[in-house]
Write a protein that holds these residues in place. Structure first.
Motif, PDB file in Angstrom:
ATOM      1  N   PHE A  29      13.423 -30.622 -43.048  1.00  0.00           N
ATOM      2  CA  PHE A  29      13.855 -29.323 -43.538  1.00  0.00           C
ATOM      3  C   PHE A  29      14.834 -29.485 -44.707  1.00  0.00           C
ATOM      4  N   ILE A  32      12.901 -30.514 -47.692  1.00  0.00           N
ATOM      5  CA  ILE A  32      12.167 -29.400 -48.289  1.00  0.00           C
ATOM      6  C   ILE A  32      13.094 -28.537 -49.137  1.00  0.00           C
TER       7      ILE A  32
ATOM      8  N   PHE B  50      13.313  -9.921 -43.865  1.00  0.00           N
ATOM      9  CA  PHE B  50      12.030  -9.979 -44.573  1.00  0.00           C
ATOM     10  C   PHE B  50      11.513  -8.590 -44.938  1.00  0.00           C
ATOM     11  N   PHE B  53      13.280  -8.182 -48.160  1.00  0.00           N
ATOM     12  CA  PHE B  53      12.726  -9.134 -49.122  1.00  0.00           C
ATOM     13  C   PHE B  53      11.371  -8.648 -49.650  1.00  0.00           C
ATOM     14  N   LEU B 104      18.664 -19.055 -41.261  1.00  0.00           N
ATOM     15  CA  LEU B 104      17.583 -18.851 -42.229  1.00  0.00           C
ATOM     16  C   LEU B 104      17.814 -17.597 -43.072  1.00  0.00           C
ATOM     17  N   LEU B 108      18.669 -17.598 -47.028  1.00  0.00           N
ATOM     18  CA  LEU B 108      17.792 -16.976 -48.027  1.00  0.00           C
ATOM     19  C   LEU B 108      18.494 -15.833 -48.739  1.00  0.00           C
ATOM     20  N   GLN B 111      20.721 -17.405 -51.215  1.00  0.00           N
ATOM     21  CA  GLN B 111      19.987 -17.962 -52.349  1.00  0.00           C
ATOM     22  C   GLN B 111      19.459 -16.859 -53.273  1.00  0.00           C
ATOM     23  N   LEU B 112      19.035 -15.761 -52.699  1.00  0.00           N
ATOM     24  CA  LEU B 112      18.331 -14.749 -53.478  1.00  0.00           C
ATOM     25  C   LEU B 112      19.237 -13.617 -53.946  1.00  0.00           C
TER      26      LEU B 112
ATOM     27  N   THR D  16      10.002 -19.998 -45.138  1.00  0.00           N
ATOM     28  CA  THR D  16      11.228 -20.272 -45.856  1.00  0.00           C
ATOM     29  C   THR D  16      10.934 -20.791 -47.248  1.00  0.00           C
ATOM     30  N   VAL D  17      10.029 -21.738 -47.291  1.00  0.00           N
ATOM     31  CA  VAL D  17       9.744 -22.365 -48.576  1.00  0.00           C
ATOM     32  C   VAL D  17       9.192 -21.328 -49.546  1.00  0.00           C
ATOM     33  N   ALA D  19       9.586 -18.131 -49.508  1.00  0.00           N
ATOM     34  CA  ALA D  19      10.638 -17.204 -49.933  1.00  0.00           C
ATOM     35  C   ALA D  19      11.552 -17.878 -50.942  1.00  0.00           C
ATOM     36  N   GLY D  20      11.879 -19.154 -50.652  1.00  0.00           N
ATOM     37  CA  GLY D  20      12.766 -19.882 -51.549  1.00  0.00           C
ATOM     38  C   GLY D  20      12.140 -20.058 -52.923  1.00  0.00           C
TER      39      GLY D  20
END
Lengths: 359, 312, 514, 364
Positions: A29, A32, B50, B53, B104, B108, B111-112, D16-17, D19-20
């Protein structure tokens, strides 16, 4: 209510393999997300155990995790699910903080035991209420303890923000007045060994509590009764062990362990009660207890694991630049894989034939 | 009197009860099939994130709700995998997934949207204005202008109650939660039934999350579900593992929550109650209600017990 | 008959569980329209063999032919498909669902909506055809074991099974219910069904079966035609030796130990379970309490022990009123209790043998001092009692849950009888036990009587009651209809009383409490 | 079925990926967003010729994603890193127990400046700063406090204080002016505020706000409430709806994420809101009139700058209107010129010392 499918005492191989597997998955993880897993884990290890100071800090986090873990575990042993260790910890902290600050001039020989007692009793009463509601009114302890967790948080807001425990404090930190010197648990590591260590005598109390947990459950009549109620409530009842009384008692004992954790945080670490204090220990405790299979050694080891993650995770952020949320994700993966230990067991099964009970 | 039973308090009760009720409904479905899913909190949280998002990326409300529900289902699927296939400890797995969901979504979101926040232009779930109730006393204020999800929740309660107790799949689901071996010997696929139930619980909880993010707040913030998944589990128990009961329990909690706002600044005999203590009302009210009216409740007999089919 | 293809033919079946060879080269042949008894002691492999036939286990070796064709039965679904149905010993019923719902579960027919009226009609039809009575709309948790078993039979019939396997079907039934069951079984045979009956009760074998296959220690011991054999012959094949005679009865009653008068108590559902019970048991006397299950026997036992609150009346043990005592205090007065369900009420299954021996005594000498357990004393006493009560293996550290039913009951007896109780309340003490274990329990109870203990024996096995009791009380709907001296208690008379016919008493001899 | 399991197991990870990547793949919405996504990685100076100044930032339990206080502090750190060529790192604290070891970690590693974000760290900062007298520390919203809770200034600790009441006063002026003149949707001459919990750093904002309203428009009704929470948007929204039902049409939030719910209430009901700490105009354009700014980023930046220029000042450092430490944020188009003028006039008054906003709440 639940039978540990596996005891740590039967050998550490499977949990250890589980943790390793989980770390590999977590590393994936991290990779990634664009970081180097090796660096990350190096930071994790260094943060948790890299220096005597780091070890002492890891132990400090392990103390409340261990005690609240024991709190959850003792209730589990009697067939009850104590989600309220967090609330009980807070009540214990408030009680200890109040006593410690109320008579600050008493000598340690009087004040420290008094504070200790207050913490344990505070938690015990709060836990006991959940036990009593279950015994007398049939209220599911899960409901009561969840609600109690929230209730004490708001009561503390009041006590410390503008209630009777509010201390006239310089810059508005909602906190109580400091406890007297006599209520303080001394630091047990001399400065020349570990400079500026905060490792206090609470660690010893926690170990003592672990021994007490073991002794209570496996060496006393009461502990026998609690386990009997947990494993065979009706058999215990007809043998003259009243399950309802034992429910109240065990929830009080569970509360006592958590209350002790709260007292130790006050007497050992903060020397006062802060609002929004020691958040989350009581919730992690559920995982600590279950991971440790509600056994003394298991709970100690899993408390250390969680503490290592907590401290090491900080360094993963500061040194390896990994978001603390990613650290959380890795922690969750470890927990998850350990929960699903049957995956590992399924692999292990290829090398051994399980013995099936025959009817 | 208005602060106790006025239209405003009742409307707030319904608003605050809705996410709790959705989580509780999820709990009812999964536990009726015999799987404890305390990851409902996490499912709500991923639903909340989500939803926002997808609303941001697609600009479409249906897509947003679909994405949220799928996210909830995926998280629940991981739990199902652990609990049903690997017979993992269901509590630990649930705890792990809650931590995962928190990490998570926070990761996110950071990050966003760390500096700008979620865009203010994302489509939101509209309220349903009941014009004909406009002048109705109390009722108009209480239900005349509630989110579409509130009405959806009500419909889900009715449908779920009918499903569980008036349909063949509902009968099978309950039998799996009560006596999986009996169901298995009759050719009912215990694992598949439980998978479906757990996935459905994730979807329902995620809808509760969407309600918070796309109906109440219009944005996402860290840990915005704030324990409502757990309150939902308590409501499920209080509601005796039935959809209608869960709704009732959620309303009791919501009423207490509404009081904690409406009673702010109200003086009783010239004394004002500290606002912090007002916030304890929903929790105390729930415990009192359970202790006073409900008493012992019976959980599904095989709740939380992994099932291993015989036949070696 | 020999020319006809057997409907079930199992050849050379072997099955091993780890170290244990459960079945070794076992054969079983069953003909269509037969009632075939499969008998043997516990652990002889009867259930294992049937689980293989039903697809729950897979055999290590051997072949199974159904109607002459080799069958590979990988799971219950295959078995059902082949027309094999199993009535499990531990009922596979969902308690909160209704009788009809349980019958149709998994094969509801019709649309996705649950058509309650339709399925109840279908179940009623089925009941009519096979002469089985059960209210289709009653919930399973509200009906007695006998009815639950009928539901199990209905489930199998509903799926069109031709071959019905009954696993120890009478273990939990009252005599009346047993009669009803056998009537149903005969009806099934009349309808052309084949029945395989797993049992170890010779009376039943003789009463209902056509053929008998005896297993002993996982091997074929005998294959017999019922009409051409005797119970003794079957018993020898089962046990491998002659049975012992039960010791002569009739003790020498002493003072009244248990005295119950005017006892009234509510049931779990709120109605009255006991409606004015008067009963006395003297030292050195066994009073048998007969009655169809569910007529208040268990509630009476619970009241005496203190597990249930009486609403009125007096319970004296050794002259002291214990009606309001909890089990802890009652037991301190010398009351021992052998509960109905040893796995749930009698034992803490995950505990060791030694730990179970001290249940209820965990806070006193020699097992504890000042609240602290004395591990050495517990182990020593555990080993001693395990030997004294013939628990096999005689290992105090072994988990009780892993013992056989008979050995589990020995642990219960070891605990309850080891401290010379004044009064023993034994509720169904031999339910589900094999012959040897039943003999053992009986001997122990008789020993206690000779020692001067008062014993209240609750049992639905009339033979047991009649063999052991000095006096027999019959309960019906919460009342004691009569107390008869054993010599006057014929099976007919007891049967009529159990059905509520008071006139059967004739002159009401011995109805006085003591 | 097995393939389905495998699919499920990796689904979340993939989620996750995706979205990232989605975030990285589309054009970065703004430079600051791009900067912040790199925020987690400490920039290690490629050349180690001259010893770069190292700055460590420790957040409080609110974390970096609080979109206010800690996020602003981190913004200051990133700006300093960019402009001042310093090497920086950040650590989020997860619990109160973490403060001391997190600060110690940086001090032990030879960081030059360690910044503690938040008054919750007064005692932790005192402990660590005493232990490491050669490391410089700064604490936001507090001063080092010894174990008895008494403030004890240390020669290596800068105490960074803000006058929140001044920021509250400025937005209060705007609210009062609009309420008085019934501008736009503000038709009921009622303004209100919501705090997270009643603690001084929150109440100082509200005090200044109320002071301004009472001064500018004595007839305006003032309401105040608390969500008792800094996380829960739903609770904040309920307080907002309750206030709006009591005719309030300008809502000032001082409650972190919970306050976003308060703003959401205003947006839904078509009334006005005022943000706090950071510039929250983006939250709801057309609803958010302005924000009461507390420029934590400036305090952090200035302190780092002071260390690089050897002008670090231990003891109290005040950030107020006078040095642009506090202020008001972007004004929405609906804010009339006279309101802006009044605010600017008040700002000048505060700077010159003619106006001293109250710092205790009057309307509870």
């Amino acid at each position: 209510m639940r039978q540990p499918s596996f005891e740590w005492t039967r050998g550490p191989a499977i949990p250890v393999v589980s943790v390793l597997f989980a770390l590999v998955l977590g590393g994936l993880f991290v990779w990634i997300s664009g970081h180097d897993p090796i660096t990350a884990y190096a930071a994790l290890l260094r943060g948790a155990f890299g220096s005597p100071y780091d070890i002492s800090e890891t132990l400090l986090i392990a103390v409340p995790l261990l005690l609240t873990g024991l709190s959850v575990a003792v209730a589990f042993r009697a067939g009850l699910f104590n989600i309220g260790a967090q609330g009980q910890l807070l009540v214990g902290a408030v009680a200890a903080g109040w006593v410690g600050a109320q008579w600050p001039d008493l000598p340690a020989i009087v004040l420290l035991p008094l504070t200790l007692l207050a913490g344990i009793l505070g938690g015990a009463v709060y836990g006991g209420i959940a036990g009593w509601l279950k015994a007398a009114r049939g209220v599911n302890e899960v409901i009561t303890t969840i609600m109690q967790n929230y209730t004490i948080v708001f009561v503390m807001h009041w006590l410390l923000q503008n209630g009777p425990m509010q201390a006239p404090n310089a810059f508005g930190t909602p906190a109580s007045a400091p406890i007297g010197a006599g209520a303080v648990l001394p630091v047990i590591v001399p400065d020349f060994l570990v400079p500026s260590s905060r490792l206090h005598a609470g660690v010893l109390l926690a170990l003592l509590a672990t021994v007490a947990f073991w002794f209570l459950l496996w060496r006393t009549s009461l502990g026998y009764e609690l386990r009997a109620v947990g494993l065979g409530m009706r058999a215990a009842a007809q043998a003259g062990i009243d399950p309802r009384k034992r429910m109240v008692i065990v929830m009080a004992i569970a509360g006592g362990f958590a209350g002790l954790a709260g007292m130790i945080q006050v007497s050992g670490l903060f020397h006062r009660v802060y609002d929004g204090f020691s958040a989350g220990f009581g919730f992690d405790a559920i995982a600590v207890a279950l991971l440790g299979k509600n056994a003394p050694l298991g709970v100690v080891l899993s408390a250390l694991l969680f503490a290592a993650f907590s401290r090491g995770g900080t360094l993963m952020q500061s040194d390896a630049g990994i978001s603390s949320h990613l650290v959380e994700i890795v922690e969750a993966l470890v927990l998850f894989v350990i929960a699903a230990e049957t995956v590992v067991r399924a692999v292990a099964r290829r090398w051994g034939t399980p013995v099936k009970a025959v009817s | 009197m208005d602060v106790l039973i006025g239209a405003g308090v009742l409307a707030a009760t319904i608003r605050l009860a809705t996410p709790v009720a959705l989580a509780a409904l999820g709990g009812v479905v999964t536990e009726r099939s015999g799987v404890v899913n305390i990851a409902l909190e996490g499912c709500m949280l991923v639903g909340a994130f989500f939803g926002v998002f997808a609303a941001d990326r697609t600009g479409s409300l249906p897509a947003a709700i679909a994405a949220a529900v799928v996210a909830g289902i995926l998280l629940a699927a991981v739990h199902a995998l652990a609990a049903i296939t690997f017979r993992a400890d269901q509590i630990v797995s649930g705890m792990a997934l809650n931590i995962l969901a928190l990490g998570l979504t926070s990761y996110l979101d950071y990050q966003l949207y760390s500096t700008t926040g979620t865009p203010s232009t994302i489509p939101l779930v509209p309220n349903v204005h009941l014009g004909f109730l406009e002048n109705a006393p109390v009722l108009g204020g209480a239900i005349g202008d509630q989110s579409a999800i509130v009405w959806a929740t009500l419909a889900i309660v009715v449908l779920l109650q009918l499903f569980l107790f008036r349909t063949v799949p509902g009968l099978r689901l309950r039998s799996v939660g009560e006596h999986p071996r009996a169901a298995d010997t009759l050719g009912i696929d215990v694992r598949r039934t439980r998978y479906w139930a757990v996935l459905a619980s994730g979807a329902l909880a995620a809808l509760g999350g969407v309600y918070l993010s796309l109906s109440v707040a219009g944005s996402f913030s860290d840990n915005m579900t704030n324990g409502r998944g757990f309150i939902g589990l308590a409501a499920m128990i209080f509601g005796r593992w039935t959809p209608v009961g869960a709704l009732g329990a959620a309303l009791v909690f919501g009423y207490g929550d509404a009081l904690s706002v409406s009673l702010q600044g109200v003086k009783v005999a010239g004394v004002e109650f500290p606002v912090q203590l007002l916030s304890t009302i929903p929790y105390l009210l729930t415990v009192l209600a359970v202790a006073g009216f409900v008493g012992r409740s019976r959980m599904p007999a095989a709740d939380g017990q992994p099932y291993e089919s015989e036949g070696h | 008959m020999a020319l006809e293809t057997p409907i079930v033919e199992m050849r050379g079946i072997s099955k091993r569980f780890g170290e244990l060879q459960a079945l070794a080269d076992v054969d079983l042949t069953v003909h269509r329209g037969d009632i075939h008894a499969l008998v043997g002691e516990n652990g002889a492999g009867k259930t294992t063999l049937m689980n293989i036939l039903y697809g729950l286990y897979r055999a290590d070796a051997g072949t199974t032919r159904i109607r002459g064709n080799e069958a590979r039965i990988a799971g219950p679904r295959d078995a059902i498909h082949l027309g094999i149905g199993m009535i499990h010993q531990h009922f596979m019923l969902v308690p909160p669902l209704t009788v009809a719902e349980n019958v149709v579960l998994g094969d509801e027919r019709g649309g996705p909506l649950l058509d309650r009226r339709g399925i109840e009609a279908r179940v009623s039809e089925l009941e009519a055809r096979f002469g089985i009575r059960a209210d289709p709309s009653a919930k399973i948790e509200d009906v007695p074991f006998g009815v639950q078993q009928r539901v199990e039979i209905l489930k199998v019939l509903y799926r069109g099974s031709e071959i019905l396997i009954f696993d120890e079907p009478t273990a939990v039934l009252t005599p009346q219910e047993v009669d009803d069951l056998f009537q149903i079984v005969r009806t099934l045979r009349g309808e052309g069904k084949t029945v395989i009956l797993i049992t170890h009760k010779l009376r039943e074998v003789m009463a209902v079966s056509d053929h008998v296959t005896v297993l002993r220690e996982g091997r074929n011991a005998a294959q017999l035609v019922t009409t051409r054999t005797t119970p003794a012959q079957i018993a020898v094949a089962m046990v491998g030796r002659e049975l012992r005679e039960i010791a002569a009865r009739s003790g020498t009653p002493g003072d009244v130990v248990l005295e119950v008068s005017g006892l009234t108590a509510p049931s779990d559902r709120g109605g009255p379970a006991l409606k004015g019970i008067d009963l006395g048991v003297r030292a050195g006397e066994i009073v048998g309490l007969a009655g169809v299950g569910g007529n208040g026997q268990s509630e009476l036992a619970q009241c005496i022990l203190g597990l249930r609150d009486a609403s009125a009346g007096v319970i004296r043990v050794g002259g002291v009123d214990v009606a309001h005592d909890d089990p802890h205090r009652t037991r301190r007065r010398g009351v021992a209790y052998v509960p109905e369900d040893r796995r749930v009420e009698g034992l803490v299954l995950p505990f060791s043998v030694a730990e179970n021996f001290i249940l209820g005594k965990q806070d006193r000498a020699p097992y504890a001092r000042r609240g602290i357990l004395r591990a050495d004393a517990i182990r020593r006493e555990g080993a001693r009692l395990a030997t004294e009560f013939d628990v096999r293996p005689a290992d105090p550290d072994i988990e009780v849950g892993s013992l056989s039913g008979g050995n589990q009951q020995k642990v219960v007896l070891g605990r309850e009888l080891s401290e010379s109780p004044k009064l023993i309340v034994a509720n169904q003490p031999t339910r589900g036990l094999d012959i040897a274990a039943t003999e053992y329990v009986h001997e122990r109870l008789l020993d206690q009587r000779s020692r001067g203990c008062a014993i209240l024996l609750i049992s639905s096995e009339l033979d047991e009651i009649r063999d052991l009791s000095d006096r027999i009380a019959v309960m019906f709907e919460g009342r004691i209809l009569a107390v008869l001296p054993a010599s006057e208690a014929t099976e007919d008379r007891l049967g009529l009383l159990m059905a509520g016919h008071v006139e059967a008493v004739g002159e009401r001899s011995g109805t006085s409490p003591a | 079925m097995p393939s389905m399991k495998r699919f499920l197991a990796f689904a979340l990870m993939t989620m996750t990926v995706v979205a990232g990547c989605g975030g990285a793949g589309t054009a970065s919405p703004s430079p600051s967003a791009a900067a912040s996504s790199a925020a987690a990685v400490p920039t290690v100076a490629p050349t180690a010729t001259a010893k770069a100044v190292k700055v460590g930032l420790v957040t409080d339990v609110g974390g970096l994603n609080d979109k206010s206080f800690n996020a602003l502090a981190n913004q200051g750190r990133l700006d300093a890193e960019k402009d001042l060529k310093v090497q920086t790192s950040v650590t989020e604290s997860k619990k109160q127990e973490d403060y001391v070891p997190n600060l110690t970690n940086y001090a032990q590693q030879g960081y030059d400046l360690v910044i503690a974000v938040g008054f919750l760290m007064t005692n932790a900062t005192w402990k660590v700063a005493k232990q490491f007298p050669n490391v410089k520390f700064a604490i936001i919203d507090g001063a080092p406090a010894d174990d008895s809770g008494k403030t004890q200034n240390l020669p290596n600790v800068a105490n960074l204080f803000f006058k929140e009441q001044e920021a509250g006063y400025l937005v209060g002026v705007i609210a009062a002016t609009m309420a008085k003149n019934k501008v736009g949707k503000a038709t009921h001459n009622t303004v209100c505020s919501m705090g997270g919990i009643p603690i001084p750093p929150v109440d100082r904002y509200i005090a200044g706000y109320q002071d301004a309203v009472k001064t500018i428009s004595p007839t305006t009704t003032i309401l105040n409430g608390y969500s008792n929470d800094f996380v829960d948007q739903a609770k904040g929204k309920e307080v907002g709806l309750s206030h709006i039902s009591k005719s309030c049409d300008i809502l000032f939030q001082v409650a972190g994420a919970s306050g976003l719910g308060y703003i959401a209430a205003a947006k839904e009901k078509g009334v006005y809101a005022i943000g706090v700490d950071a510039d929250q105009a983006y939250v709801a354009p057309g609803t958010v009139l302005t924000s009461a700014l507390k420029r934590v980023n400036k305090a952090v930046y200035d302190t780092v700058a002071a260390v690089t220029t050897n002008s670090f000042k231990a003891g109290d450092n005040f950030f107020s209107a006078a040095n642009d430490g506090v202020g008001y944020g972007t004004l929405d188009a609906v804010v009339p010129a006279d309101a802006k003028a009044a605010a600017d006039q008040a700002l000048a008054g505060i700077k010159s010392g003619k106006i001293t906003p109250k710092d205790t709440v009057q309307v509870k």
